[in-house]
Design a protein around this motif. Structure first.
Motif, short mmCIF file in Angstrom:
data_model
loop_
_atom_site.label_atom_id
_atom_site.label_comp_id
_atom_site.label_asym_id
_atom_site.label_seq_id
_atom_site.Cartn_x
_atom_site.Cartn_y
_atom_site.Cartn_z
N MET A 1 0.85 -1.18 0.00
CA MET A 1 0.00 0.00 0.00
C MET A 1 0.89 1.23 0.00
O MET A 1 1.80 1.35 0.81
CB MET A 1 -0.92 0.00 1.22
N THR A 2 0.62 2.13 -0.91
CA THR A 2 1.39 3.37 -0.97
C THR A 2 0.45 4.53 -0.70
O THR A 2 -0.68 4.56 -1.19
CB THR A 2 2.05 3.55 -2.34
N VAL A 3 0.92 5.47 0.10
CA VAL A 3 0.14 6.64 0.45
C VAL A 3 0.98 7.86 0.13
O VAL A 3 2.14 7.95 0.53
CB VAL A 3 -0.23 6.62 1.95
N LYS A 4 0.40 8.80 -0.57
CA LYS A 4 1.10 10.04 -0.88
C LYS A 4 0.87 11.02 0.27
O LYS A 4 -0.27 11.34 0.60
CB LYS A 4 0.57 10.63 -2.18
N VAL A 5 1.94 11.46 0.88
CA VAL A 5 1.86 12.40 1.99
C VAL A 5 2.11 13.79 1.46
O VAL A 5 3.14 14.07 0.84
CB VAL A 5 2.89 12.05 3.08
N VAL A 6 1.13 14.68 1.72
CA VAL A 6 1.23 16.06 1.26
C VAL A 6 1.61 16.92 2.45
O VAL A 6 0.98 16.83 3.51
CB VAL A 6 -0.11 16.52 0.66
N PRO A 7 2.64 17.77 2.33
CA PRO A 7 3.01 18.62 3.45
C PRO A 7 1.92 19.64 3.76
O PRO A 7 1.07 19.94 2.92
CB PRO A 7 4.29 19.30 3.00
N LYS A 8 1.96 20.17 4.99
CA LYS A 8 0.97 21.15 5.41
C LYS A 8 1.04 22.37 4.50
O LYS A 8 2.11 22.90 4.23
CB LYS A 8 1.22 21.54 6.87
N GLN A 9 -0.12 22.83 4.03
CA GLN A 9 -0.19 23.96 3.12
C GLN A 9 -0.16 25.27 3.89
O GLN A 9 -0.32 25.30 5.11
CB GLN A 9 -1.48 23.87 2.28
N ALA A 10 -0.01 26.37 3.18
CA ALA A 10 0.09 27.68 3.81
C ALA A 10 -1.23 28.09 4.47
O ALA A 10 -1.22 28.85 5.45
CB ALA A 10 0.49 28.73 2.77
N ASP A 11 -2.36 27.60 3.96
CA ASP A 11 -3.66 27.97 4.53
C ASP A 11 -4.15 26.94 5.54
O ASP A 11 -5.33 26.89 5.85
CB ASP A 11 -4.68 28.18 3.42
#
Length: 102
Positions: free
Chosen positions: A62-72
């Protein structure tokens, strides 16, 4: 057979209201049985336990794409979840708190 439509109708609830306590107890004991219904198709193998390691069962990675915290977005200092700025309830001493935790 003729039906008198002006006569009051008696329902099963009316008949139960007139029964004696002994008759009601006897009916209750007749309706209950000591046998437990068991579904033979439902076995323990079908249950999924929370937090169980299922990686060996599926045979797939299982692969999960981790998105960093956005500016908003911000991280709540109580529940540590990342929320959009519109969910910000209060900011005290540099602590950001979401609406759910406020």
């Amino acid at each position: 057979m003729a039906t008198d439509y002006d006569a009051p109708r008696r329902s099963e609830a009316d008949e139960l209201a007139e029964d004696s306590l002994e008759e009601l107890k006897a009916r209750r004991n007749e309706n209950q049985s000591g046998v437990v219904d068991v579904d033979e198709d439902a076995s323990a193998e079908n249950f999924e336990l929370p937090g169980a390691d299922l990686s060996g069962i599926s045979g797939e990675d299982m692969t999960v794409k981790v998105v960093p915290k956005q500016a908003d977005e911000f991280t709540c200092s109580v529940c540590f979840l990342v929320h959009h700025r519109s969910r910000l309830a209060e900011e005290a001493n540099g602590r950001l708190i979401c609406r759910d935790c406020a």
